[in-house]
Design a protein around this motif. Structure first.
Motif, PDB file in Angstrom:
ATOM      1  N   THR A 137      39.667  40.624  42.864  1.00 19.22           N
ATOM      2  CA  THR A 137      39.594  39.071  43.251  1.00 19.22           C
ATOM      3  C   THR A 137      40.992  38.723  43.285  1.00 19.22           C
ATOM      4  O   THR A 137      41.919  38.891  42.233  1.00 19.22           O
ATOM      5  N   THR A 138      41.697  37.875  44.219  1.00 24.68           N
ATOM      6  CA  THR A 138      43.093  37.092  44.154  1.00 24.68           C
ATOM      7  C   THR A 138      42.901  35.713  43.932  1.00 24.68           C
ATOM      8  O   THR A 138      42.122  35.232  44.916  1.00 24.68           O
ATOM      9  N   VAL A 139      43.704  35.038  43.363  1.00 25.73           N
ATOM     10  CA  VAL A 139      43.521  33.616  43.096  1.00 25.73           C
ATOM     11  C   VAL A 139      44.980  33.239  43.245  1.00 25.73           C
ATOM     12  O   VAL A 139      45.862  33.706  42.517  1.00 25.73           O
ATOM     13  N   VAL A 140      45.157  32.089  43.804  1.00 28.07           N
ATOM     14  CA  VAL A 140      46.434  31.379  43.921  1.00 28.07           C
ATOM     15  C   VAL A 140      46.321  30.120  42.894  1.00 28.07           C
ATOM     16  O   VAL A 140      45.681  29.289  42.847  1.00 28.07           O
ATOM     17  N   ALA A 141      47.306  30.250  41.770  1.00 24.01           N
ATOM     18  CA  ALA A 141      47.307  29.325  40.769  1.00 24.01           C
ATOM     19  C   ALA A 141      48.406  29.150  39.974  1.00 24.01           C
ATOM     20  O   ALA A 141      49.227  30.151  39.977  1.00 24.01           O
ATOM     21  N   PRO A 142      49.074  28.085  39.426  1.00 22.12           N
ATOM     22  CA  PRO A 142      50.295  28.028  38.644  1.00 22.12           C
ATOM     23  C   PRO A 142      50.082  28.943  37.222  1.00 22.12           C
ATOM     24  O   PRO A 142      48.861  29.271  36.859  1.00 22.12           O
ATOM     25  N   LEU A 143      51.107  29.421  36.812  1.00 29.27           N
ATOM     26  CA  LEU A 143      51.072  30.426  35.787  1.00 29.27           C
ATOM     27  C   LEU A 143      51.938  29.780  34.785  1.00 29.27           C
ATOM     28  O   LEU A 143      52.789  28.801  35.002  1.00 29.27           O
ATOM     29  N   VAL A 144      51.263  30.084  33.140  1.00 30.39           N
ATOM     30  CA  VAL A 144      52.041  29.378  32.210  1.00 30.39           C
ATOM     31  C   VAL A 144      53.614  29.931  31.798  1.00 30.39           C
ATOM     32  O   VAL A 144      54.308  29.149  31.554  1.00 30.39           O
ATOM     33  N   LEU A 145      53.875  30.915  32.275  1.00 27.45           N
ATOM     34  CA  LEU A 145      55.309  31.721  31.931  1.00 27.45           C
ATOM     35  C   LEU A 145      56.050  31.153  33.202  1.00 27.45           C
ATOM     36  O   LEU A 145      55.944  31.670  34.371  1.00 27.45           O
ATOM     37  N   PRO A 146      56.883  30.326  32.924  1.00 24.27           N
ATOM     38  CA  PRO A 146      58.050  29.907  33.919  1.00 24.27           C
ATOM     39  C   PRO A 146      58.746  31.118  34.563  1.00 24.27           C
ATOM     40  O   PRO A 146      59.157  32.169  33.735  1.00 24.27           O
ATOM     41  N   GLY A 147      58.691  31.500  36.069  1.00 21.29           N
ATOM     42  CA  GLY A 147      59.329  32.315  36.762  1.00 21.29           C
ATOM     43  C   GLY A 147      58.250  33.393  36.922  1.00 21.29           C
ATOM     44  O   GLY A 147      58.703  34.173  37.810  1.00 21.29           O
ATOM     45  N   ALA A 148      57.081  33.759  36.232  1.00 21.64           N
ATOM     46  CA  ALA A 148      56.245  34.374  36.625  1.00 21.64           C
ATOM     47  C   ALA A 148      55.530  34.154  38.008  1.00 21.64           C
ATOM     48  O   ALA A 148      55.118  33.067  38.112  1.00 21.64           O
ATOM     49  N   LEU A 149      55.695  35.231  39.061  1.00 20.12           N
ATOM     50  CA  LEU A 149      55.173  34.798  40.107  1.00 20.12           C
ATOM     51  C   LEU A 149      53.509  35.561  40.258  1.00 20.12           C
ATOM     52  O   LEU A 149      52.810  35.476  41.200  1.00 20.12           O
ATOM     53  N   VAL A 150      53.215  36.381  39.281  1.00 23.08           N
ATOM     54  CA  VAL A 150      51.933  37.390  39.082  1.00 23.08           C
ATOM     55  C   VAL A 150      51.291  37.609  37.965  1.00 23.08           C
ATOM     56  O   VAL A 150      52.373  37.662  37.017  1.00 23.08           O
ATOM     57  N   GLU A 151      50.228  37.418  37.666  1.00 20.47           N
ATOM     58  CA  GLU A 151      49.694  37.755  36.454  1.00 20.47           C
ATOM     59  C   GLU A 151      48.439  38.541  36.936  1.00 20.47           C
ATOM     60  O   GLU A 151      47.511  38.347  37.848  1.00 20.47           O
ATOM     61  N   ILE A 152      48.091  39.779  36.023  1.00 22.70           N
ATOM     62  CA  ILE A 152      47.011  40.811  36.545  1.00 22.70           C
ATOM     63  C   ILE A 152      46.233  41.008  35.187  1.00 22.70           C
ATOM     64  O   ILE A 152      46.921  41.370  34.201  1.00 22.70           O
ATOM     65  N   THR A 153      45.100  41.066  35.389  1.00 24.52           N
ATOM     66  CA  THR A 153      44.048  41.350  34.400  1.00 24.52           C
ATOM     67  C   THR A 153      42.994  42.501  35.039  1.00 24.52           C
ATOM     68  O   THR A 153      42.468  42.420  36.187  1.00 24.52           O
ATOM     69  N   VAL A 154      42.554  43.352  34.166  1.00 28.97           N
ATOM     70  CA  VAL A 154      41.839  44.461  34.765  1.00 28.97           C
ATOM     71  C   VAL A 154      40.869  44.937  33.517  1.00 28.97           C
ATOM     72  O   VAL A 154      40.817  44.642  32.501  1.00 28.97           O
ATOM     73  N   VAL A 155      39.609  45.597  34.139  1.00 29.51           N
ATOM     74  CA  VAL A 155      38.595  46.076  33.514  1.00 29.51           C
ATOM     75  C   VAL A 155      38.759  47.724  33.763  1.00 29.51           C
ATOM     76  O   VAL A 155      38.690  47.915  34.966  1.00 29.51           O
ATOM     77  N   ALA A 156      38.705  48.384  32.788  1.00 26.66           N
ATOM     78  CA  ALA A 156      38.884  50.051  33.077  1.00 26.66           C
ATOM     79  C   ALA A 156      37.307  50.386  32.488  1.00 26.66           C
ATOM     80  O   ALA A 156      36.885  50.033  31.433  1.00 26.66           O
ATOM     81  N   GLU A 157      37.138  51.660  33.260  1.00 28.13           N
ATOM     82  CA  GLU A 157      35.959  52.518  32.484  1.00 28.13           C
ATOM     83  C   GLU A 157      36.561  53.835  31.869  1.00 28.13           C
ATOM     84  O   GLU A 157      37.095  54.631  32.428  1.00 28.13           O
ATOM     85  N   ASP A 158      35.869  53.636  30.600  1.00 32.16           N
ATOM     86  CA  ASP A 158      35.968  55.332  29.737  1.00 32.16           C
ATOM     87  C   ASP A 158      34.961  55.924  29.966  1.00 32.16           C
ATOM     88  O   ASP A 158      33.919  55.990  29.273  1.00 32.16           O
ATOM     89  N   LYS A 159      35.084  56.927  31.073  1.00 30.26           N
ATOM     90  CA  LYS A 159      34.077  57.885  31.115  1.00 30.26           C
ATOM     91  C   LYS A 159      33.591  58.913  29.877  1.00 30.26           C
ATOM     92  O   LYS A 159      32.737  59.121  29.829  1.00 30.26           O
ATOM     93  N   ALA A 160      34.880  59.134  29.230  1.00 31.47           N
ATOM     94  CA  ALA A 160      34.645  59.917  28.125  1.00 31.47           C
ATOM     95  C   ALA A 160      33.684  59.238  27.118  1.00 31.47           C
ATOM     96  O   ALA A 160      33.132  59.858  26.250  1.00 31.47           O
ATOM     97  N   TYR A 161      33.926  58.046  26.970  1.00 31.33           N
ATOM     98  CA  TYR A 161      32.854  57.309  26.096  1.00 31.33           C
ATOM     99  C   TYR A 161      31.640  57.181  26.353  1.00 31.33           C
ATOM    100  O   TYR A 161      30.794  56.593  25.478  1.00 31.33           O
ATOM    101  N   LEU A 162      31.154  57.361  27.482  1.00 35.23           N
ATOM    102  CA  LEU A 162      29.638  57.133  28.086  1.00 35.23           C
ATOM    103  C   LEU A 162      28.906  58.160  27.333  1.00 35.23           C
ATOM    104  O   LEU A 162      29.488  59.498  27.136  1.00 35.23           O
ATOM    105  N   GLY A 163      27.855  57.665  26.812  1.00 33.37           N
ATOM    106  CA  GLY A 163      26.674  58.768  26.012  1.00 33.37           C
ATOM    107  C   GLY A 163      27.278  59.276  24.702  1.00 33.37           C
ATOM    108  O   GLY A 163      26.924  59.948  23.923  1.00 33.37           O
ATOM    109  N   THR A 164      28.445  58.400  24.155  1.00 36.84           N
ATOM    110  CA  THR A 164      29.013  58.814  22.824  1.00 36.84           C
ATOM    111  C   THR A 164      28.474  57.719  21.969  1.00 36.84           C
ATOM    112  O   THR A 164      27.745  56.854  22.154  1.00 36.84           O
ATOM    113  N   THR A 165      28.642  57.942  20.632  1.00 39.51           N
ATOM    114  CA  THR A 165      28.291  57.021  19.634  1.00 39.51           C
ATOM    115  C   THR A 165      29.339  56.514  18.969  1.00 39.51           C
ATOM    116  O   THR A 165      29.486  56.003  17.802  1.00 39.51           O
ATOM    117  N   ARG A 166      30.680  56.512  19.686  1.00 38.40           N
ATOM    118  CA  ARG A 166      31.814  56.424  18.909  1.00 38.40           C
ATOM    119  C   ARG A 166      31.795  54.853  18.484  1.00 38.40           C
ATOM    120  O   ARG A 166      31.357  53.841  19.309  1.00 38.40           O
TER     121      ARG A 166
END
Length: 122
Positions: free
Chosen positions: A93-122
């Motif tokens: 998803t891409t959104v156009v919005a002002p950012l809190v940090l002056p001078g920043a043109l981009v901010e990125i947030t992600v969700v990752a999948e830890d496949k090694a974690y699947l089926g474990t009881t960690r």
């Protein structure tokens, strides 16, 4: 901006999913490079470093949210962003919005999948 003093976690795990806080284009000395291309590369490098610290990488990213301050930067941003991923690409998803940090043109947030974690009881 010293993000170490802000009240949020750099990342959190919920089961096999890892959620990263929004990443900004801050260099190690706290400076922000000029231009959307340089800022996008730096932001992606910072995301990769965070993921690497927990034995994951950009190939494990399944969802991305992009915040741009200027829609006119989209084409250059997109060309730069694409260099960091291979198919199958994460959903995005891409959104156009002002950012809190002056001078920043981009901010990125992600969700990752830890496949090694699947089926474990960690």
């Amino acid at each position: 901006m010293n993000t170490n003093q802000l009240p949020f976690s750099k990342w959190r795990r919920s089961g096999h999913l890892v959620f990263l806080s929004g990443e900004l284009p801050l260099d190690t000395d706290g400076s922000i490079p000029l231009g959307i291309e340089a800022q996008t590369h730096l932001t992606m490098e910072r995301i990769d470093r965070t993921l690497s610290s927990i034995d994951l990488g950009v190939q494990d990213i399944i969802q991305v949210t992009i915040y741009l301050t200027d829609a006119m930067d989209f084409a250059v941003f997109n060309a730069t962003y694409q260099k960091h991923f291979a198919a199958p690409y994460p959903v995005r998803t891409t959104v156009v919005a002002p950012l809190v940090l002056p001078g920043a043109l981009v901010e990125i947030t992600v969700v990752a999948e830890d496949k090694a974690y699947l089926g474990t009881t960690r």
